[in-house]
Design an enzyme around this catalytic site. Structure first.
Site, short mmCIF file in Angstrom:
data_model
loop_
_atom_site.label_atom_id
_atom_site.label_comp_id
_atom_site.label_asym_id
_atom_site.label_seq_id
_atom_site.Cartn_x
_atom_site.Cartn_y
_atom_site.Cartn_z
N CYS A 124 96.76 -38.24 -109.66
CA CYS A 124 97.24 -39.11 -110.74
C CYS A 124 97.01 -40.58 -110.39
O CYS A 124 97.11 -40.98 -109.24
CB CYS A 124 98.73 -38.91 -110.95
SG CYS A 124 99.15 -37.23 -111.36
N ARG A 152 89.35 -40.67 -109.45
CA ARG A 152 90.29 -39.87 -108.67
C ARG A 152 90.48 -38.47 -109.26
O ARG A 152 91.06 -37.61 -108.62
CB ARG A 152 91.64 -40.59 -108.60
CG ARG A 152 91.57 -41.92 -107.87
CD ARG A 152 92.77 -42.76 -108.17
NE ARG A 152 93.98 -42.21 -107.60
CZ ARG A 152 94.55 -42.61 -106.47
NH1 ARG A 152 93.99 -43.56 -105.78
NH2 ARG A 152 95.65 -42.07 -106.02
N TRP A 161 96.77 -35.62 -113.28
CA TRP A 161 96.10 -34.43 -112.75
C TRP A 161 97.20 -33.39 -112.68
O TRP A 161 98.12 -33.48 -111.87
CB TRP A 161 95.54 -34.76 -111.36
CG TRP A 161 94.59 -33.75 -110.82
CD1 TRP A 161 93.27 -33.61 -111.11
CD2 TRP A 161 94.89 -32.75 -109.83
NE1 TRP A 161 92.73 -32.58 -110.39
CE2 TRP A 161 93.70 -32.04 -109.60
CE3 TRP A 161 96.03 -32.38 -109.13
CZ2 TRP A 161 93.62 -30.98 -108.71
CZ3 TRP A 161 95.96 -31.33 -108.24
CH2 TRP A 161 94.76 -30.64 -108.03
N ASN A 180 103.09 -40.59 -109.85
CA ASN A 180 102.15 -39.81 -109.05
C ASN A 180 102.97 -39.20 -107.94
O ASN A 180 103.67 -39.91 -107.22
CB ASN A 180 101.06 -40.72 -108.47
CG ASN A 180 100.13 -39.96 -107.53
OD1 ASN A 180 100.01 -38.75 -107.62
ND2 ASN A 180 99.48 -40.68 -106.62
N GLY A 181 102.92 -37.88 -107.81
CA GLY A 181 103.69 -37.23 -106.75
C GLY A 181 104.32 -35.96 -107.24
O GLY A 181 103.90 -35.39 -108.25
N GLU A 205 79.42 -28.30 -94.18
CA GLU A 205 79.45 -29.43 -95.11
C GLU A 205 78.41 -29.24 -96.23
O GLU A 205 78.67 -29.54 -97.39
CB GLU A 205 79.21 -30.73 -94.32
CG GLU A 205 79.15 -32.00 -95.15
CD GLU A 205 80.40 -32.29 -95.98
OE1 GLU A 205 81.40 -31.60 -95.83
OE2 GLU A 205 80.33 -33.20 -96.81
N LYS A 259 79.39 -29.16 -100.15
CA LYS A 259 78.80 -30.09 -101.14
C LYS A 259 78.25 -29.32 -102.32
O LYS A 259 78.45 -29.68 -103.47
CB LYS A 259 77.66 -30.92 -100.52
CG LYS A 259 78.02 -32.06 -99.63
CD LYS A 259 78.65 -33.24 -100.30
CE LYS A 259 80.14 -33.11 -100.39
NZ LYS A 259 80.95 -33.52 -99.26
N GLU A 297 81.07 -27.81 -104.57
CA GLU A 297 81.87 -28.72 -105.40
C GLU A 297 81.05 -29.42 -106.48
O GLU A 297 81.57 -29.72 -107.54
CB GLU A 297 82.69 -29.70 -104.56
CG GLU A 297 81.92 -30.66 -103.71
CD GLU A 297 82.83 -31.57 -102.89
OE1 GLU A 297 84.01 -31.74 -103.21
OE2 GLU A 297 82.33 -32.13 -101.89
N HIS A 338 77.71 -10.97 -87.47
CA HIS A 338 79.03 -10.32 -87.49
C HIS A 338 79.55 -10.12 -88.90
O HIS A 338 80.75 -9.92 -89.09
CB HIS A 338 80.03 -11.14 -86.66
CG HIS A 338 79.63 -11.25 -85.22
ND1 HIS A 338 79.67 -10.18 -84.35
CD2 HIS A 338 79.12 -12.30 -84.51
CE1 HIS A 338 79.23 -10.57 -83.16
NE2 HIS A 338 78.87 -11.85 -83.24
N LYS A 385 89.71 -36.90 -106.20
CA LYS A 385 89.12 -37.61 -105.07
C LYS A 385 90.06 -37.63 -103.87
O LYS A 385 89.65 -37.48 -102.73
CB LYS A 385 88.77 -39.05 -105.49
CG LYS A 385 88.19 -39.91 -104.39
CD LYS A 385 86.85 -39.40 -103.93
CE LYS A 385 86.26 -40.21 -102.78
NZ LYS A 385 85.21 -39.45 -102.07
O1 M6R Z 1 90.38 -38.66 -98.26
P1 M6R Z 1 90.16 -37.56 -97.29
O2 M6R Z 1 88.96 -37.74 -96.47
O3 M6R Z 1 91.38 -37.28 -96.44
O4 M6R Z 1 89.93 -36.27 -98.18
C1 M6R Z 1 89.82 -35.01 -97.59
C2 M6R Z 1 89.18 -34.02 -98.54
O5 M6R Z 1 89.99 -33.85 -99.68
C3 M6R Z 1 87.79 -34.46 -99.00
O6 M6R Z 1 86.95 -34.68 -97.91
C4 M6R Z 1 87.17 -33.40 -99.92
O7 M6R Z 1 86.89 -32.24 -99.21
C5 M6R Z 1 85.90 -33.97 -100.57
N1 M6R Z 1 85.92 -33.76 -101.99
C6 M6R Z 1 84.66 -33.33 -100.13
O8 M6R Z 1 83.54 -33.85 -100.74
#
Ligand code: M6R
Length: 626
Positions: A2, A28, A86, A112-113, A501, A505, A508, A524, A621
């Protein structure tokens, strides 16, 4: 997550600036949006499910939620709050969108929270006659504020909004960044924080608040960060901050180095694309600021006296940041000789970690506001650890709370998919490993110079990987694999987290199923997935495990998988069905180069599938709640 914005201005309308602020916070992630304005007669609220554009259209419509008020008055109001939601409690519809108002229609609130005791509070308020209009946990706060104000007014005739907010928050369990306004001839605006970030600034026009410093940059680069427990009263020319017991405290502004235009697109089609291409400059900046003579210069929080006492390192993070953390584990053990573990922050905080004295708890985070990472760091602190942070956002909670901080200098990262922050985190971890190694006597000055020289050289390699030739090649590989049944990413040693990673990527950004695995683990289980139509991206650079990875690659080929090799290992490249060569470099820094084609690959597949690159579905984000 949020977004919260608010303003109380001297003599100009606030709404346009609030909408601009909400637009800055779009990155965000959100699913509905709303604004409230303080008018002499009461609050006027507009909310919509969907994008801010739907809200803007609603603001242009004729009917106001409170039919007694005029639309013109709304756009003229000098005090307002705004929100991007959100959804957590209740679906993303208009009724659940913020702001929420009290029954008298004079107070409006955005949040937010999470209110953890909302059910209990809701029951209590309902028994007292309050009629709830949403499914949200948030709505209890606005009714509590109204009730507490009424009580205070009953006791002493009048009460400031800030006092009502302070009293109400004593009853709330959970996390919040809230902005509350009270309508009337002299509107009031109050902000409060417990957990998620909230900052304020004052300029010649008035006072502004936001949950993200980026939304304040168009107004000022002098920003005040509220601390947990703070309640701030904003007026057009100043602000006052109070603690929960009513004591007034000073919170001085801090100068922010980021500029509003850093959050722009600079001619690229997407923030993600721009941020991928920024990596050579980011790496250059991060390294230039930290390379000293025969050592990495991380600043005063990383002195020999503290570091020499360390016995272990516990790395903590989530998502991409944890992948950088897994690389940090290889680097700190390999270069500094310190036993190191890494864990998901969300798991660490719910097991019973046994941390020996002399443990450095090293949290890695782009935003510095990830709820799980912060909670894990706080737990480690309680357990007596020295705490460290590798973080990209100056002034963030993590930066403020950790004992030793390494800022990554990547600039604002707007794309939800983390790219430049990841490579900056890996560079940061490398610098920290060198510093730790020097402090512990594992690395001498000459050794440090050699290691730092390798890191410095990565910038040139990044320029090659981001040059037209490689970008065109990745595009071609993406095109020929876009219809694959599935994707497996394999890597080994320091490059196994790169495989994780790469898969993250792709998932997402393009919503395609992808698995990342340490290559040696393939036999395995995941090997059962290999058949024609399965694309396998193998990350392999020259170094200690290159030969092992080659044999894993042969196993994939033998079962009909389509092999795409990313890296500098010539033999693997020769064996591949398709190849994306990466310049040779030291194995320790190779993840920084190898990850880039995988970022580009995810971007290209996302484009081919028509996905919303910078706002992937269901993702935020910065995950500031559990
Ligand atoms: O702000 P942060 O680096 O703590 O966020 C951690 C994860 O939420 C963040 O890296 C998330 O996995 C990304 N969307 C990946 O691209």
């Amino acid at each position: 997550m949020c977004g919260v914005v608010g303003a109380i201005l001297r003599d100009q309308p606030a709404l346009e600036g609030i909408l601009d602020g909400l637009r800055v916070l779009e990155y965000r992630g959100y699913d509905s949006a709303g604004v409230a304005a303080a008018l002499p007669e009461g609050v006027a609220i507009r909310r919509r499910a969907g994008r801010i554009e739907a809200l803007r259209a609603a603001l242009e419509d004729a009917a106001l939620e409170d039919a007694a008020l005029e639309d013109g008055a709304l756009s003229e109001a000098r005090c307002g709050v705004g929100h991007t939601r959100w959804a957590t409690h209740g679906p993303p519809n208009e009724l659940n969108a913020h702001p929420h108002s009290d029954q008298s229609g004079r107070i409006a609130l955005v949040h937010n929270g999470i209110v953890e005791n909302h059910q209990e509070l809701r029951r209590e308020l309902e028994e007292q006659g309050v009629e709830f209009r949403s499914d949200t946990d948030t709505e209890v706060i606005v009714h509590l504020i109204a009730r507490e104000l009424e009580r205070l007014e009953g006791e002493s005739g009048e009460a400031a909004l800030a006092d009502g907010v302070r009293e109400a928050l004593k009853l709330v369990e959970g996390y919040y960044a809230i902005a509350v306004l009270r309508a009337g001839p002299e509107p009031e605006l109050v902000a409060a924080r417990q957990g998620p970030p909230l900052c304020i600034c004052v300029n010649e026009v008035g006072a502004w608040l936001a949950s993200d410093v980026l939304a304040l940059l168009p107004h000022s680069r002098e920003v005040v960060y509220l601390e947990d427990g703070d309640v701030a009263r904003l007026a057009p020319s100043h602000y006052e901050v109070f603690r929960p017991d009513g004591e007034r405290v000073e919170r001085s502004p801090e100068e922010i180095e980021w500029r509003a235009e850093d959050a722009g697109m600079a001619g690229f089609s997407h923030h993600m694309q721009k941020e991928i291409h920024e990596q050579p400059a980011v790496l250059g900046r991060t390294v230039a600021a930290r390379v000293g003579d025969g050592d990495a210069d991380l600043g005063s929080g990383w002195s020999d006296s503290e570091l020499a006492k360390l016995e272990r390192v516990q790395v903590l993070g989530c998502g991409t940041a944890l992948h950088a953390g897994l690389i940090a584990q290889f680097l700190i053990e390999g270069l500094a000789g310190l036993p190191t573990d890494s864990d998901y922050a969300s798991e660490f905080r719910y097991r019973s970690p046994r941390l020996v004295p002399g443990t450095l708890a090293l949290a890695i985070s782009q935003s510095g506001e990830t709820a799980d990472t912060l909670a894990a760091l706080r737990l480690a602190k309680e357990l007596g650890c020295h705490t460290g942070a590798i973080c990209n956002v100056p002034g963030s909670s993590l930066v403020r709370e950790a004992d030793s901080v390494l800022l990554t200098d990547a600039g604002p990262e707007i794309g939800v998919a983390s790219t430049k922050a990841f490579t900056a985190q890996v560079a940061g971890a490398y610098l920290a490993a060198v510093r730790l190694g020097r402090a512990r006597g594992e690395i001498d000055a000459l050794g440090a110079d050699t290691l730092l020289e390798a890191l410095r050289g990565v910038r040139a390699g990044l320029e090659v990987v981001l040059g037209d030739e490689t970008v065109a090649l990745v595009k071609e590989v993406a095109r020929s694999n876009q219809d694959a049944k599935g994707f497996l990413f394999l890597g080994r040693g320091v490059n196994y987290p790169v495989a994780l990673e790469g898969a993250l990527k792709l998932k997402e950004i393009s919503y395609v199923h992808a698995e990342g695995y340490p290559a040696g683990e393939m036999k395995h289980g995941p090997i059962a997935l290999i058949e024609p139509g399965m694309s396998v991206l193998v990350v392999n650079s020259e170094g200690g495990v290159a030969e092992k990875v080659r044999s894993n690659l042969e196993q994939v080929k033998a079962r009909g998988g389509r092999v795409i090799v990313v890296g500098s290992d010539e033999e693997s490249l020769a064996l591949a069905d398709e190849r994306i060569p990466v310049p040779a470099t030291s194995e320790w820094v190779s993840p920084i180069l190898n990850v880039v084609p995988l970022q580009l690959f995810a971007y290209e597949i996302g484009l081919l599938k028509g996905c919303d690159i910078d706002k992937p579905r269901n993702l935020a984000k910065s995950v500031t709640v559990e």
